[in-house]
Design an enzyme around this catalytic site. Sequence first.
Site, short mmCIF file in Angstrom:
data_model
loop_
_atom_site.label_atom_id
_atom_site.label_comp_id
_atom_site.label_asym_id
_atom_site.label_seq_id
_atom_site.Cartn_x
_atom_site.Cartn_y
_atom_site.Cartn_z
N HIS A 37 -0.70 7.59 7.43
CA HIS A 37 0.59 6.90 7.34
C HIS A 37 1.71 7.81 7.80
O HIS A 37 1.90 8.89 7.24
CB HIS A 37 0.90 6.37 5.93
CG HIS A 37 1.45 4.98 6.00
ND1 HIS A 37 2.74 4.73 6.32
CD2 HIS A 37 0.84 3.78 5.91
CE1 HIS A 37 2.93 3.43 6.38
NE2 HIS A 37 1.79 2.83 6.16
N GLU A 67 -9.95 -1.41 7.04
CA GLU A 67 -9.10 -1.27 5.85
C GLU A 67 -8.80 -2.63 5.26
O GLU A 67 -8.71 -3.61 5.99
CB GLU A 67 -7.72 -0.74 6.22
CG GLU A 67 -7.62 0.61 6.77
CD GLU A 67 -6.18 0.85 7.25
OE1 GLU A 67 -5.97 1.95 7.75
OE2 GLU A 67 -5.30 -0.02 7.13
N HIS A 116 -7.06 -3.29 10.38
CA HIS A 116 -6.70 -3.82 9.06
C HIS A 116 -6.57 -5.34 9.21
O HIS A 116 -5.48 -5.84 9.53
CB HIS A 116 -5.37 -3.20 8.60
CG HIS A 116 -5.03 -3.51 7.18
ND1 HIS A 116 -4.26 -2.69 6.41
CD2 HIS A 116 -5.34 -4.57 6.39
CE1 HIS A 116 -4.11 -3.22 5.20
NE2 HIS A 116 -4.76 -4.37 5.18
N1 PXP Z 1 -3.83 4.42 6.62
C1 PXP Z 1 -3.63 3.23 6.03
C2 PXP Z 1 -4.36 2.93 4.76
C3 PXP Z 1 -2.76 2.30 6.60
O1 PXP Z 1 -2.58 1.10 6.00
C4 PXP Z 1 -2.11 2.60 7.81
C5 PXP Z 1 -1.20 1.60 8.44
O2 PXP Z 1 -1.90 0.45 8.77
C6 PXP Z 1 -2.37 3.86 8.40
C7 PXP Z 1 -3.22 4.76 7.77
C8 PXP Z 1 -1.73 4.27 9.67
O3 PXP Z 1 -0.36 4.44 9.49
P1 PXP Z 1 0.60 4.60 10.73
O4 PXP Z 1 0.54 3.29 11.47
O5 PXP Z 1 1.93 4.88 10.14
O6 PXP Z 1 0.06 5.73 11.57
#
Ligand code: PXP
Length: 240
Positions: free
Chosen positions: A191, A71, A44
């Site tokens: 997430h 992302e 990201h």
């Molecule tokens: N999906 C998205 C769109 C995210 O922004 C994030 C965090 O950067 C994740 C998945 C991954 O989340 P986590 O770090 O809590 O596993």
Amino acid sequence: MKTRLSVNVNKIATLRNARGGNIPNLYQFVKDIQNFGIHGVTVHPRPDERHITLKDTYEISKIVKTNYNIEGYPDERFIKIISEIKPEQATLVPDTHDVITSDQGWDTVKSKSLLRDVIKNLKSFGTKVSVFINPELEFVEGAFDCGADRIELYTGDYSSEYLTDKSNSIKKYVNASLKGKKLGMDVNAGHDLNLENLKYFKSQIPFLFEVSIGHALISDSIYYGIENTIKKYLSNLNYE
Ligand code: PXP
């Protein structure tokens, strides 16, 4: 159905940036985790470069031999990145610049015209476009109307409710996933997924296309080592 494990490596960049040098070596890490069996790498590249930098985004594209997922909020900078790298997947998140992490999905109804234009543009580079949403049926339909190939369900609410009411926590996700599948979109999730809640999520939504996991997986690796940690996550997704 096999579910792809895409590892979000932002945290490795955060650790590296804390000292300004090259420890840990993010690029070696990306190479190693792919050898340990993951199916994708997620980054990201935020405009403030607090973890993944623009340079990282391009360098990692040269060593990803699995599926590269980038992302971000679809501003000009992001669209330029996707047009040049042409990753397998771009995941659109609605974050403003100052959020710590993506903590909610798009209102795909209100943002329809923005999303529709951006998705059309990004798809023209041969990239699959996934839209990050909360598990609401109207947002699933909205993503489809905008031309999304995939949706990524924000699982932050699942992860917190899972601790008190497991069977209720999954309901919205099952309904949203079934709707997405019925409309012909792949269903991703991400997430706050971790070794405690991932197996159940997969068992209730077996046709899940991809999970994107960063924070918990990288944290687990402090205790188990990264190779063993990846094995544990793969096992929770029913890989041998
Ligand atoms: N999906 C998205 C769109 C995210 O922004 C994030 C965090 O950067 C994740 C998945 C991954 O989340 P986590 O770090 O809590 O596993």
